[in-house]
Enzyme design. Structure first.
Site, PDB file in Angstrom:
ATOM      1  CB  VAL A 187      -0.924   0.003   1.243  1.00 39.65           C
ATOM      2  CG1 VAL A 187      -1.714   1.289   1.335  1.00 39.65           C
ATOM      3  CG2 VAL A 187      -1.854  -1.197   1.203  1.00 39.65           C
ATOM      4  CB  CYS A 188       1.608   3.767  -2.333  1.00 42.11           C
ATOM      5  SG  CYS A 188       2.453   5.336  -2.540  1.00 42.11           S
ATOM      6  CB  ILE A 189      -1.361   5.567   2.519  1.00 48.08           C
ATOM      7  CG1 ILE A 189      -0.627   4.804   3.610  1.00 48.08           C
ATOM      8  CG2 ILE A 189      -2.470   4.750   1.905  1.00 48.08           C
ATOM      9  CD1 ILE A 189      -1.506   4.399   4.767  1.00 48.08           C
TER      10      ILE A 189
END
EC number: 2.3.2.23
Length: 168
Positions: free
Chosen positions: A91-93
């Site tokens: 996940v890229c947050i």
């Protein structure tokens, strides 16, 4: 390397967070293995009234030894088609390590600080599912579909939702 007291404090904080979550929050948490408090199983319930509605998406949240000073990583183990999820499920947050964003998309104040909790991380992921950021995508193909081929994007998300339901 974290000291033994720091590891215990980190472990204690994360363990207390696991007991405070409920499915009504849109997710469930549990240990992958009871002997390892640094790896959690996360099930995110697809947010209502989004393309992901009805899905049950599994992920692994891995905590570094120096948590909460450094953020955990999250990787979906369920199929996920989203501009902000790498093809391998990571996940890229925006709540990544502290400091300036090397790509210039977010302010340092939007990045990781130790006041973030597991709940705030998972809620950020749920929010991300509802509102993809195609300005700095992790999955270029998903971002292209999102921008240019909405029907194809929806079809791939529906397939991921169906697969997640079959895994129950």
């Amino acid at each position: 390397m974290a000291t033994a007291p720091a590891r215990r404090a980190s472990s204690s904080r994360s363990s207390s967070e696991i007991s405070r979550t409920t499915p009504s929050m849109g997710f469930q948490l549990g240990f992958v293995d009871d002997s390892n408090v640094f790896e959690w199983q996360v099930t995110i319930i697809g947010p209502p009234e989004t393309l992901y509605d009805g899905g049950y998406f599994n992920a692994i949240m891995s905590f570094p030894q120096n948590y909460p000073n450094s953020p955990p990583t999250v990787r979906f183990t369920s199929e996920m088609w989203h501009p902000n999820v790498y093809p391998d499920g990571r996940v890229c947050i925006s709540i990544h390590p502290p400091g300036d964003d090397p790509n210039g998309y977010e302010l340092a104040s939007e990045r990781w600080t130790p006041v973030h909790t597991v709940e705030s991380i998972v809620l950020s992921i749920i929010s991300m599912l509802s509102s993809p950021n195609d300005e700095s995508p992790a999955n270029i193909e998903a971002a292209k579909d999102w921008r240019e081929k909405q029907d194809e994007f929806k079809k791939k998300v529906r397939r991921a939702v169906r697969k997640s339901q079959e895994m129950l």
